[in-house]
Write an enzyme that holds these catalytic residues in place. Structure first.
Site, mmCIF file in Angstrom:
data_model
loop_
_atom_site.group_PDB
_atom_site.id
_atom_site.type_symbol
_atom_site.label_atom_id
_atom_site.label_comp_id
_atom_site.label_asym_id
_atom_site.label_seq_id
_atom_site.Cartn_x
_atom_site.Cartn_y
_atom_site.Cartn_z
ATOM 1 N N SER A 254 -85.559 44.629 47.421
ATOM 2 C CA SER A 254 -84.528 45.535 47.922
ATOM 3 C C SER A 254 -83.549 45.967 46.827
ATOM 4 O O SER A 254 -83.939 46.596 45.861
ATOM 5 C CB SER A 254 -83.802 44.865 49.091
ATOM 6 O OG SER A 254 -82.987 45.772 49.771
ATOM 7 N N ASP B 67 -84.689 51.171 52.324
ATOM 8 C CA ASP B 67 -84.429 50.880 53.739
ATOM 9 C C ASP B 67 -82.957 51.116 54.073
ATOM 10 O O ASP B 67 -82.533 50.904 55.199
ATOM 11 C CB ASP B 67 -84.871 49.468 54.127
ATOM 12 C CG ASP B 67 -84.082 48.364 53.447
ATOM 13 O OD1 ASP B 67 -83.325 48.660 52.490
ATOM 14 O OD2 ASP B 67 -84.228 47.189 53.840
ATOM 15 N N ASP C 216 -81.389 52.330 48.091
ATOM 16 C CA ASP C 216 -81.601 51.149 47.259
ATOM 17 C C ASP C 216 -83.075 51.131 46.857
ATOM 18 O O ASP C 216 -83.825 52.061 47.148
ATOM 19 C CB ASP C 216 -81.185 49.874 47.993
ATOM 20 C CG ASP C 216 -81.982 49.656 49.271
ATOM 21 O OD1 ASP C 216 -82.590 50.618 49.765
ATOM 22 O OD2 ASP C 216 -82.000 48.521 49.781
ATOM 23 N N ASP D 252 -85.858 49.708 47.788
ATOM 24 C CA ASP D 252 -86.972 49.866 48.740
ATOM 25 C C ASP D 252 -86.677 50.912 49.811
ATOM 26 O O ASP D 252 -87.466 51.085 50.741
ATOM 27 C CB ASP D 252 -87.349 48.528 49.372
ATOM 28 C CG ASP D 252 -86.298 47.995 50.330
ATOM 29 O OD1 ASP D 252 -85.110 48.332 50.154
ATOM 30 O OD2 ASP D 252 -86.650 47.227 51.244
#
Length: 451
Positions: free
Chosen positions: A101, A247, A243, A245
């Site tokens: 992340s 999400d 960010d 990833d």
């Protein structure tokens, strides 16, 4: 030692538990458990972000799964929410995301989704962990004829982009908008710019050239300074930052102000309520959400329910109560009408659509939403400090906080990070001077106890 944390397995690459050996055994364990439950050969999809260590983990997981007789579908760099979508779209039995992340490139992690697109249950995580730690596993391995295969899927990004476009009303577009995008050299470095371009927006992109080590490096949702600069320089209508990833999403308005998850959640809630689509006129947020936002929503006839920090807890509460909107201050926004997890690209597109439809600047949408002054301090925990001592430090800090709160018009939250070796201290107060004084005092106490 516990392998699974609050958001899957995470750590520094080549250090336990993020080693090729553990990842190999995690793949074997997941496939073994699926085989026990399924009448067919397990099919498992693997996506990743742009970290250089993704190749190591992807290879280890693939070896583990195929050696136990499962087939693997490799989709390459792709956002975490895209894996949640593709698991359902491609009718596979599980999905794995290789990502840490917002953490630096030296960290990596594994998140697993079940076939319904939700993150794995704690019960199944525990079963996988037991097998990873079982020296006698696997007692029996498949024969050569029973081994699995690995397939590379070339159109995964396109499928996800088309899905996101389908969340907007038919024939709608983003023509006339100029949007600056910072994908943090991460998983959405192609997807979000392509998505906005295909919807007709003028797109300016920065930090979209991943090299394996520059993911999240002074860019993206945690470091919006470069996005603020480019929004002002290009006179963009707003900016989007993810960010690593993707999400999560934060926005920057045309004046360069940061629009975090609290603001985004509020705007989406008001829009859904206006359209009579906000289920039970309720949103789910976390203990970190600003009190000013809660009071504003209350006055708008919208109830807020708070959970522990972590999008998994927000999702749990949404499912339990039958709500369709939830999120975190950090930018994890869950629109349950479309997806089961925080989805940065969907959030960005939904916000862009609201801005265009209402013909308002983003700054006008947030100007009446009050925010109490809030400050956060992360205290690093010494590497070899036992967990019991960390718990004791948090307990004593919480006792000190309770005393300080008596003289405040606000609140203090002290909690361990679920993803990093840190204690997080959040102070919120109507008086900015008192806020700083309280935060400094708690930081001094924490450092003294940890030294």
């Amino acid at each position: 030692m516990r392998i699974f944390g609050t958001d899957g397995i995470r750590g520094t690459i080549n250090n336990y538990p993020m080693t090729p050996e553990v990842c190999l055994r995690a793949g074997m364990a997941l496939c073994f458990l699926l085989k026990k439950r399924l009448p067919h050969k397990p099919k498992i999809l693997i996506g990743k972000d742009t970290r250089i260590s993704g190749y190591v983990i992807e290879s280890a997981l693939t070896s583990g799964i195929t050696s136990m007789g499962g087939d693997v579908y490799l989709v390459g760099p792709i956002p975490t929410p895209a894996v949640a979508f593709l698991v359902k779209s491609m009718r596979v039995d599980a999905g794995i995301v290789i990502s840490a992340s917002h953490n630096p490139f030296s960290d990596n992690g594994i998140k697993i989704f079940s076939n319904d697109g939700f993150k794995l249950t704690e019960e199944l995580e525990n079963d996988i962990e037991k097998l990873i730690n079982d020296k006698d596993f696997p007692a029996i391995r498949p024969s050569a004829r029973e081994l699995g295969k690995a397939y590379r899927i070339e159109d995964a990004q396109g499928r996800y982009i088309e899905f996101i476009k389908s969340t907007l009303p038919k024939d709608s577009n983003l023509e006339g908008l100029k949007v600056a995008i910072d994908p943090a050299n991460g998983a959405a470095y192609k997807i979000t710019p392509t998505l906005f371009h295909e919807l007709g927006a003028e797109v300016i992109t920065i930090n979209d050239k991943p090299d394996g080590v520059n993911i999240n490096k002074e860019c993206g949702a945690l470091y919006p300074e470069s996005l603020i600069k480019i929004v002002k320089e290009t006179q963009a209508h707003f900016g989007v930052a993810h960010d690593g990833d993707a999400d999560r999403t934060i926005l920057v308005d045309e004046k360069g102000n940061i629009v975090d998850g609290d603001f985004i959640l509020t705007i989406l809630a008001e829009e859904l309520k206006k359209e009579r689509k906000l289920k039970k006129n309720t949103v789910v947020a976390t203990i970190m959400t600003n009190m000013g936002v809660e009071n504003y929503l209350k006055n708008a006839g919208i109830k807020m329910i708070r959970t522990k920090v972590g999008d998994k807890y927000v999702v749990e509460e949404m499912l339990k109560g039958g709500y369709n909107l939830g999120g975190e201050q950090s930018g994890h926004i869950i629109c349950m009408d479309y997806t089961n997890t925080g989805d940065g690209p969907i959030t960005a597109v939904q916000m862009a659509y609201i801005i265009k439809k209402n013909q308002f600047y983003l700054s006008e949408l947030i100007k009446n939403i009050p925010r109490y002054p809030q400050a956060l301090k992360n205290i690093k925990i010494p590497e070899k400090l036992p967990k019991d001592e960390v718990k004791n430090v948090i307990k004593k800090l919480s006792q000190k906080a309770s005393t300080l709160e008596k003289n405040m018009r606000g609140r203090i939250i002290i909690r361990p990070s679920g993803t990093e070796p840190k204690i997080r201290i959040m102070v919120e107060d109507e008086n900015p001077e008192r806020l700083k004084q309280v935060l400094d005092e708690l930081e001094a106490v924490a450092n003294m106890m940890l030294s």
